[in-house]
Design a protein around this motif. Structure first.
Motif, PDB file in Angstrom:
ATOM      1  N   MET A   1      -0.589   6.628 -29.284  1.00 34.21           N
ATOM      2  CA  MET A   1      -1.572   5.669 -29.784  1.00 34.21           C
ATOM      3  C   MET A   1      -1.533   5.707 -31.303  1.00 34.21           C
ATOM      4  N   GLU A   2      -1.557   4.570 -31.888  1.00 35.37           N
ATOM      5  CA  GLU A   2      -1.496   4.462 -33.339  1.00 35.37           C
ATOM      6  C   GLU A   2      -2.901   4.565 -33.922  1.00 35.37           C
ATOM      7  N   ASN A   3      -3.131   5.555 -34.786  1.00 36.64           N
ATOM      8  CA  ASN A   3      -4.468   5.824 -35.295  1.00 36.64           C
ATOM      9  C   ASN A   3      -4.853   4.964 -36.481  1.00 36.64           C
ATOM     10  N   LYS A   4      -3.944   4.180 -37.022  1.00 31.54           N
ATOM     11  CA  LYS A   4      -4.292   3.411 -38.215  1.00 31.54           C
ATOM     12  C   LYS A   4      -5.274   2.282 -37.905  1.00 31.54           C
ATOM     13  N   ASN A   5      -5.393   1.862 -36.654  1.00 35.05           N
ATOM     14  CA  ASN A   5      -6.324   0.803 -36.280  1.00 35.05           C
ATOM     15  C   ASN A   5      -7.652   1.341 -35.771  1.00 35.05           C
ATOM     16  N   LEU A   6      -7.844   2.646 -35.887  1.00 30.75           N
ATOM     17  CA  LEU A   6      -9.068   3.269 -35.398  1.00 30.75           C
ATOM     18  C   LEU A   6      -9.952   3.683 -36.565  1.00 30.75           C
ATOM     19  N   VAL A   7     -11.252   3.442 -36.393  1.00 29.46           N
ATOM     20  CA  VAL A   7     -12.244   3.819 -37.400  1.00 29.46           C
ATOM     21  C   VAL A   7     -13.175   4.828 -36.761  1.00 29.46           C
ATOM     22  N   PRO A   8     -13.368   5.981 -37.391  1.00 33.86           N
ATOM     23  CA  PRO A   8     -14.292   6.964 -36.807  1.00 33.86           C
ATOM     24  C   PRO A   8     -15.691   6.375 -36.628  1.00 33.86           C
ATOM     25  N   ALA A   9     -16.280   6.629 -35.478  1.00 35.00           N
ATOM     26  CA  ALA A   9     -17.618   6.099 -35.180  1.00 35.00           C
ATOM     27  C   ALA A   9     -18.639   6.604 -36.195  1.00 35.00           C
ATOM     28  N   ALA A  39     -12.096  15.513 -29.719  1.00 39.99           N
ATOM     29  CA  ALA A  39     -13.561  15.526 -29.662  1.00 39.99           C
ATOM     30  C   ALA A  39     -14.174  14.414 -30.504  1.00 39.99           C
ATOM     31  N   ASP A  40     -13.343  13.614 -31.143  1.00 45.32           N
ATOM     32  CA  ASP A  40     -13.843  12.573 -32.041  1.00 45.32           C
ATOM     33  C   ASP A  40     -13.884  11.214 -31.341  1.00 45.32           C
ATOM     34  N   GLU A  41     -14.820  10.393 -31.798  1.00 36.46           N
ATOM     35  CA  GLU A  41     -15.029   9.066 -31.227  1.00 36.46           C
ATOM     36  C   GLU A  41     -14.664   8.015 -32.273  1.00 36.46           C
ATOM     37  N   PHE A  42     -13.952   6.983 -31.840  1.00 36.17           N
ATOM     38  CA  PHE A  42     -13.470   5.947 -32.750  1.00 36.17           C
ATOM     39  C   PHE A  42     -13.759   4.568 -32.185  1.00 36.17           C
ATOM     40  N   LEU A  43     -13.771   3.588 -33.083  1.00 37.45           N
ATOM     41  CA  LEU A  43     -13.788   2.188 -32.693  1.00 37.45           C
ATOM     42  C   LEU A  43     -12.511   1.550 -33.224  1.00 37.45           C
ATOM     43  N   GLU A  44     -11.959   0.632 -32.453  1.00 34.66           N
ATOM     44  CA  GLU A  44     -10.816  -0.118 -32.950  1.00 34.66           C
ATOM     45  C   GLU A  44     -11.295  -1.104 -34.003  1.00 34.66           C
ATOM     46  N   GLU A  45     -10.460  -1.394 -34.981  1.00 31.86           N
ATOM     47  CA  GLU A  45     -10.842  -2.319 -36.049  1.00 31.86           C
ATOM     48  C   GLU A  45     -11.307  -3.661 -35.492  1.00 31.86           C
ATOM     49  N   ASP A  46     -10.716  -4.085 -34.381  1.00 31.35           N
ATOM     50  CA  ASP A  46     -11.076  -5.363 -33.760  1.00 31.35           C
ATOM     51  C   ASP A  46     -12.530  -5.384 -33.294  1.00 31.35           C
ATOM     52  N   GLU A  47     -13.105  -4.226 -33.051  1.00 31.02           N
ATOM     53  CA  GLU A  47     -14.482  -4.126 -32.559  1.00 31.02           C
ATOM     54  C   GLU A  47     -15.518  -4.242 -33.674  1.00 31.02           C
ATOM     55  N   LEU A  48     -15.107  -4.105 -34.924  1.00 31.60           N
ATOM     56  CA  LEU A  48     -16.068  -4.050 -36.028  1.00 31.60           C
ATOM     57  C   LEU A  48     -16.852  -5.348 -36.184  1.00 31.60           C
ATOM     58  N   GLN A  49     -16.198  -6.480 -36.026  1.00 31.88           N
ATOM     59  CA  GLN A  49     -16.907  -7.763 -36.139  1.00 31.88           C
ATOM     60  C   GLN A  49     -17.962  -7.888 -35.039  1.00 31.88           C
ATOM     61  N   THR A  50     -17.614  -7.465 -33.851  1.00 32.50           N
ATOM     62  CA  THR A  50     -18.570  -7.480 -32.740  1.00 32.50           C
ATOM     63  C   THR A  50     -19.718  -6.523 -33.021  1.00 32.50           C
ATOM     64  N   LEU A  51     -19.392  -5.338 -33.520  1.00 34.18           N
ATOM     65  CA  LEU A  51     -20.425  -4.369 -33.864  1.00 34.18           C
ATOM     66  C   LEU A  51     -21.384  -4.943 -34.894  1.00 34.18           C
ATOM     67  N   GLU A  52     -20.857  -5.608 -35.905  1.00 33.31           N
ATOM     68  CA  GLU A  52     -21.701  -6.208 -36.947  1.00 33.31           C
ATOM     69  C   GLU A  52     -22.644  -7.256 -36.367  1.00 33.31           C
ATOM     70  N   LYS A  53     -22.149  -8.042 -35.424  1.00 29.28           N
ATOM     71  CA  LYS A  53     -22.985  -9.065 -34.783  1.00 29.28           C
ATOM     72  C   LYS A  53     -24.175  -8.417 -34.082  1.00 29.28           C
ATOM     73  N   PHE A  54     -23.917  -7.348 -33.355  1.00 30.20           N
ATOM     74  CA  PHE A  54     -24.994  -6.682 -32.631  1.00 30.20           C
ATOM     75  C   PHE A  54     -25.920  -5.909 -33.563  1.00 30.20           C
ATOM     76  N   ILE A  55     -25.396  -5.400 -34.651  1.00 31.63           N
ATOM     77  CA  ILE A  55     -26.243  -4.741 -35.656  1.00 31.63           C
ATOM     78  C   ILE A  55     -27.242  -5.747 -36.218  1.00 31.63           C
ATOM     79  N   ARG A  56     -26.758  -6.950 -36.544  1.00 23.02           N
ATOM     80  CA  ARG A  56     -27.661  -7.988 -37.065  1.00 23.02           C
ATOM     81  C   ARG A  56     -28.739  -8.330 -36.045  1.00 23.02           C
TER      82      ARG A  56
END
Length: 104
Positions: A1-9, A39-56
């Motif tokens: 799995m390529e880690n460059k597209n993952l952002v630590p939660a 033991a670490d949790e990540f989000l894919e970069e593609d999920e960030l826009q969705t996360l922002e929508k739900f944060i708002r």
């Protein structure tokens, strides 16, 4: 799995000033997916826009998870209907174009 597209939660939590439990709630409702690496949790970069929508929705509009679920369901239905309308219009254009050429 390529880690460059993952952002630590935890980085997301710090950046957006949210609790990790909010990300877990979104995942439980099936709105986003997290990835575990060791033991670490990540989000894919593609999920960030969705996360922002739900944060708002949750933090700015004060909508609870059940409300977010209802809104998300309705938004998905509207998008599906838009897609269906676009498909039907393209099919109609085929018949209209054919009819126009037949009358020439």
């Amino acid at each position: 799995m390529e880690n460059k597209n993952l952002v630590p939660a935890m980085v997301c939590c710090e950046h957006y000033k949210i609790e990790l439990s909010f990300i877990h709630s979104l995942e439980q409702y099936g709105f986003i997916k997290t990835v575990r690496v060791d033991a670490d949790e990540f989000l894919e970069e593609d999920e960030l826009q969705t996360l922002e929508k739900f944060i708002r929705m949750h933090y700015e509009l004060d909508i609870n998870m059940q409300g977010i679920e209802a809104i998300n369901f309705l938004l998905e239905r509207v998008q599906n209907m838009k897609n269906e309308i676009a498909h039907l219009r393209s099919r109609l254009n085929v018949y209209e174009t054919k009819s126009f050429h037949d009358n020439l």
